[in-house]
Design a protein around this motif. Structure first.
Motif, PDB file in Angstrom:
ATOM      1  N   VAL A 102      36.276  27.012  22.619  1.00 37.38           N
ATOM      2  CA  VAL A 102      35.950  28.413  22.375  1.00 37.38           C
ATOM      3  C   VAL A 102      35.542  29.063  23.694  1.00 37.38           C
ATOM      4  O   VAL A 102      34.800  28.466  24.482  1.00 37.38           O
ATOM      5  CB  VAL A 102      34.799  28.548  21.350  1.00 37.38           C
ATOM      6  N   VAL A 103      36.027  30.273  23.918  1.00 38.03           N
ATOM      7  CA  VAL A 103      35.611  31.066  25.081  1.00 38.03           C
ATOM      8  C   VAL A 103      34.722  32.189  24.546  1.00 38.03           C
ATOM      9  O   VAL A 103      35.204  33.247  24.151  1.00 38.03           O
ATOM     10  CB  VAL A 103      36.820  31.630  25.840  1.00 38.03           C
ATOM     11  N   PRO A 104      33.396  31.952  24.480  1.00 39.22           N
ATOM     12  CA  PRO A 104      32.518  32.935  23.839  1.00 39.22           C
ATOM     13  C   PRO A 104      32.473  34.243  24.615  1.00 39.22           C
ATOM     14  O   PRO A 104      32.708  34.269  25.824  1.00 39.22           O
ATOM     15  CB  PRO A 104      31.154  32.235  23.836  1.00 39.22           C
ATOM     16  N   ASP A 105      32.165  35.315  23.882  1.00 38.06           N
ATOM     17  CA  ASP A 105      32.008  36.612  24.538  1.00 38.06           C
ATOM     18  C   ASP A 105      30.596  37.177  24.392  1.00 38.06           C
ATOM     19  O   ASP A 105      30.289  38.208  24.978  1.00 38.06           O
ATOM     20  CB  ASP A 105      33.039  37.625  24.019  1.00 38.06           C
ATOM     21  N   PRO A 127      21.747  44.526  34.026  1.00 39.02           N
ATOM     22  CA  PRO A 127      22.594  44.880  32.883  1.00 39.02           C
ATOM     23  C   PRO A 127      23.301  43.626  32.373  1.00 39.02           C
ATOM     24  O   PRO A 127      23.927  42.902  33.140  1.00 39.02           O
ATOM     25  CB  PRO A 127      23.588  45.896  33.477  1.00 39.02           C
ATOM     26  N   PHE A 128      23.195  43.382  31.063  1.00 45.95           N
ATOM     27  CA  PHE A 128      23.699  42.105  30.543  1.00 45.95           C
ATOM     28  C   PHE A 128      24.299  42.250  29.140  1.00 45.95           C
ATOM     29  O   PHE A 128      24.363  41.299  28.381  1.00 45.95           O
ATOM     30  CB  PHE A 128      22.546  41.088  30.534  1.00 45.95           C
ATOM     31  N   ALA A 129      24.763  43.452  28.825  1.00 50.95           N
ATOM     32  CA  ALA A 129      25.338  43.685  27.501  1.00 50.95           C
ATOM     33  C   ALA A 129      26.502  42.749  27.236  1.00 50.95           C
ATOM     34  O   ALA A 129      26.679  42.250  26.120  1.00 50.95           O
ATOM     35  CB  ALA A 129      25.777  45.144  27.372  1.00 50.95           C
ATOM     36  N   ASP A 130      27.306  42.513  28.251  1.00 54.11           N
ATOM     37  CA  ASP A 130      28.432  41.591  28.161  1.00 54.11           C
ATOM     38  C   ASP A 130      28.153  40.429  29.110  1.00 54.11           C
ATOM     39  O   ASP A 130      28.352  40.545  30.323  1.00 54.11           O
ATOM     40  CB  ASP A 130      29.736  42.299  28.526  1.00 54.11           C
ATOM     41  N   PRO A 131      27.668  39.298  28.594  1.00 55.09           N
ATOM     42  CA  PRO A 131      27.152  38.239  29.459  1.00 55.09           C
ATOM     43  C   PRO A 131      28.213  37.446  30.205  1.00 55.09           C
ATOM     44  O   PRO A 131      27.878  36.747  31.166  1.00 55.09           O
ATOM     45  CB  PRO A 131      26.382  37.337  28.489  1.00 55.09           C
ATOM     46  N   TYR A 132      29.466  37.538  29.776  1.00 56.39           N
ATOM     47  CA  TYR A 132      30.519  36.744  30.398  1.00 56.39           C
ATOM     48  C   TYR A 132      31.548  37.653  31.053  1.00 56.39           C
ATOM     49  O   TYR A 132      31.886  38.715  30.528  1.00 56.39           O
ATOM     50  CB  TYR A 132      31.196  35.845  29.362  1.00 56.39           C
ATOM     51  N   CYS A 133      32.061  37.226  32.201  1.00 57.62           N
ATOM     52  CA  CYS A 133      33.001  38.025  32.985  1.00 57.62           C
ATOM     53  C   CYS A 133      34.336  38.145  32.241  1.00 57.62           C
ATOM     54  O   CYS A 133      34.950  37.131  31.878  1.00 57.62           O
ATOM     55  CB  CYS A 133      33.218  37.368  34.348  1.00 57.62           C
ATOM     56  N   SER A 134      34.808  39.367  32.049  1.00 56.25           N
ATOM     57  CA  SER A 134      36.066  39.569  31.327  1.00 56.25           C
ATOM     58  C   SER A 134      37.250  39.020  32.115  1.00 56.25           C
ATOM     59  O   SER A 134      38.212  38.492  31.519  1.00 56.25           O
ATOM     60  CB  SER A 134      36.269  41.055  31.030  1.00 56.25           C
ATOM     61  N   GLY A 135      37.203  39.106  33.441  1.00 59.45           N
ATOM     62  CA  GLY A 135      38.296  38.598  34.251  1.00 59.45           C
ATOM     63  C   GLY A 135      38.414  37.094  34.190  1.00 59.45           C
ATOM     64  O   GLY A 135      39.519  36.537  34.057  1.00 59.45           O
ATOM     65  N   VAL A 136      37.283  36.399  34.268  1.00 65.06           N
ATOM     66  CA  VAL A 136      37.304  34.942  34.202  1.00 65.06           C
ATOM     67  C   VAL A 136      37.657  34.494  32.784  1.00 65.06           C
ATOM     68  O   VAL A 136      38.436  33.550  32.584  1.00 65.06           O
ATOM     69  CB  VAL A 136      35.957  34.357  34.654  1.00 65.06           C
ATOM     70  N   GLY A 138      39.550  36.057  30.728  1.00 65.14           N
ATOM     71  CA  GLY A 138      40.980  36.268  30.582  1.00 65.14           C
ATOM     72  C   GLY A 138      41.798  35.163  31.219  1.00 65.14           C
ATOM     73  O   GLY A 138      42.835  34.749  30.691  1.00 65.14           O
ATOM     74  N   ALA A 139      41.315  34.662  32.355  1.00 67.81           N
ATOM     75  CA  ALA A 139      42.022  33.560  33.019  1.00 67.81           C
ATOM     76  C   ALA A 139      41.971  32.287  32.172  1.00 67.81           C
ATOM     77  O   ALA A 139      42.958  31.556  32.071  1.00 67.81           O
ATOM     78  CB  ALA A 139      41.420  33.305  34.401  1.00 67.81           C
ATOM     79  N   VAL A 140      40.813  32.015  31.557  1.00 72.60           N
ATOM     80  CA  VAL A 140      40.698  30.839  30.699  1.00 72.60           C
ATOM     81  C   VAL A 140      41.627  30.966  29.499  1.00 72.60           C
ATOM     82  O   VAL A 140      42.353  30.028  29.143  1.00 72.60           O
ATOM     83  CB  VAL A 140      39.240  30.646  30.221  1.00 72.60           C
ATOM     84  N   LEU A 141      41.627  32.132  28.870  1.00 77.50           N
ATOM     85  CA  LEU A 141      42.473  32.334  27.690  1.00 77.50           C
ATOM     86  C   LEU A 141      43.945  32.254  28.052  1.00 77.50           C
ATOM     87  O   LEU A 141      44.755  31.686  27.307  1.00 77.50           O
ATOM     88  CB  LEU A 141      42.141  33.680  27.042  1.00 77.50           C
ATOM     89  N   ARG A 249      44.785  30.798  37.867  1.00 73.01           N
ATOM     90  CA  ARG A 249      44.961  32.149  37.348  1.00 73.01           C
ATOM     91  C   ARG A 249      43.788  33.086  37.635  1.00 73.01           C
ATOM     92  O   ARG A 249      43.831  34.258  37.255  1.00 73.01           O
ATOM     93  CB  ARG A 249      45.168  32.091  35.831  1.00 73.01           C
ATOM     94  N   LEU A 250      42.740  32.596  38.247  1.00 71.26           N
ATOM     95  CA  LEU A 250      41.556  33.438  38.434  1.00 71.26           C
ATOM     96  C   LEU A 250      41.886  34.676  39.264  1.00 71.26           C
ATOM     97  O   LEU A 250      42.517  34.576  40.314  1.00 71.26           O
ATOM     98  CB  LEU A 250      40.435  32.649  39.110  1.00 71.26           C
ATOM     99  N   PRO A 251      41.429  35.846  38.823  1.00 66.38           N
ATOM    100  CA  PRO A 251      41.705  37.072  39.570  1.00 66.38           C
ATOM    101  C   PRO A 251      40.791  37.210  40.776  1.00 66.38           C
ATOM    102  O   PRO A 251      39.785  36.505  40.908  1.00 66.38           O
ATOM    103  CB  PRO A 251      41.411  38.163  38.537  1.00 66.38           C
ATOM    104  N   ASP A 252      41.122  38.129  41.653  1.00 63.66           N
ATOM    105  CA  ASP A 252      40.261  38.462  42.789  1.00 63.66           C
ATOM    106  C   ASP A 252      38.963  39.055  42.246  1.00 63.66           C
ATOM    107  O   ASP A 252      38.989  40.014  41.473  1.00 63.66           O
ATOM    108  CB  ASP A 252      40.984  39.477  43.682  1.00 63.66           C
ATOM    109  N   PRO A 253      37.803  38.501  42.619  1.00 65.43           N
ATOM    110  CA  PRO A 253      36.542  39.030  42.088  1.00 65.43           C
ATOM    111  C   PRO A 253      36.104  40.355  42.694  1.00 65.43           C
ATOM    112  O   PRO A 253      35.173  40.988  42.180  1.00 65.43           O
ATOM    113  CB  PRO A 253      35.546  37.920  42.421  1.00 65.43           C
TER     114      PRO A 253
END
Length: 285
Positions: A102-105, A127-136, A138-141, A249-253
């Protein structure tokens, strides 16, 4: 010294004590004490990758005794800006079963006694409303879709991971309460690791292997340590393959909100500048 730098890190969870082939080790001293182990650095898919086992190389550190601040600071001091965090979790709801990845969000903190910030003075509010990086994430998924996830069910996109203090497992009543809240997974190490990575301006995502259904989610005696360790061991090769495919697949941070959230903020703690021990001032690194 380039051989002491890395762009990406993997923090290994229960049963995951090594990842790189023929790495070299770097001893890092931090203002927060020693990390869980010397940082191993090697090459994966043509990229420089650091690895640290969060519990130590021989599982010396139980979940409530891991020095998360030292781990994340040490990785940032070596240049790491993106962090992949595989971990063992219990399942709480029927949409996940043992063997799922699972890739939790989302994340819920139910810990009670952990130092969970580098902020020790002043007004710095993360700010921590979204605790996980959307770019990373996306690379996992994407890696999971490309590889099939190594199992029939593949990769589960999204879910809420509740982090408990440990080292004990949940009571049946606690487990049922977590499930009733709509939370998907239960874990003991994902907090404050995700928070500290964000404070270090790193892009971070958890990769959660469901090793069992938690005590209140099924009949029977409840989860035990041997079951968790065995399930994780069974899936080590699968996780290594997923991590390698993700690193490709990791994007440029650059430009990610995980790294630029502190722009214009006067941080009251130091963020290493990535030169193996240097620090940057202000809110940039």
């Amino acid at each position: 010294m380039e051989h002491q730098r890395a762009d990406i890190a993997v923090i290994g969870g229960t049963g995951f004590y090594a990842f790189l082939d023929d790495p070299h080790e770097v001893e890092v001293t931090t203002p927060y004490g020693d990390p869980s182990a010397p940082i191993a650095i090697g090459t994966v898919a043509g990229r420089s990758v650091a690895f640290v086992p969060r519990h130590g190389p021989h599982h010396e550190f139980p979940p409530h005794r891991i020095n998360h601040r030292a781990n994340l600071w040490a990785l940032r001091s070596l240049g790491v800006r993106q962090v992949l965090a595989p971990c063992a979790v219990g399942g709480l709801r029927p949409e996940v079963v043992p063997g799922d990845v699972v890739v939790p969000d989302q994340l819920v903190d139910r810990t009670t006694g952990r130092v969970q910030s580098y902020v020790e003075t002043g007004a710095v509010h993360l700010p921590f409303a979204d605790p996980y990086c959307s770019g990373v994430r996306g690379a996992v998924l994407g890696a999971g879709e490309a590889t099939g996830g190594g199992a029939e069910r593949g990769i589960v996109d999204g879910g809420t991971m509740v982090v408990i203090e440990g080292p004990r497992f949940s009571t049946r009543a606690e487990s049922r309460w977590y499930a009733d809240q709509g939370w998907t997974l239960v874990n003991m190490t994902g907090h404050p690791e995700a928070v500290l990575a964000r404070e270090m301006q790193q892009c971070y995502a958890a990769i959660a292997l469901v090793t069992d259904m938690d005590a209140g989610a099924e009949d029977g005696a409840g989860v035990g340590q041997a079951e968790v360790f065995a399930r994780f061991k069974e899936n080590l090769d699968r996780l290594r393959g997923l991590l390698t495919a993700t690193i490709e697949r990791l994007p440029d941070p650059d430009g990610c909100s995980c790294s630029n959230w502190a722009d214009g903020i006067d941080l009251t703690y130091e963020v290493p500048d990535g030169s193996a021990g240097g620090v940057s001032g202000g809110g940039r690194a």
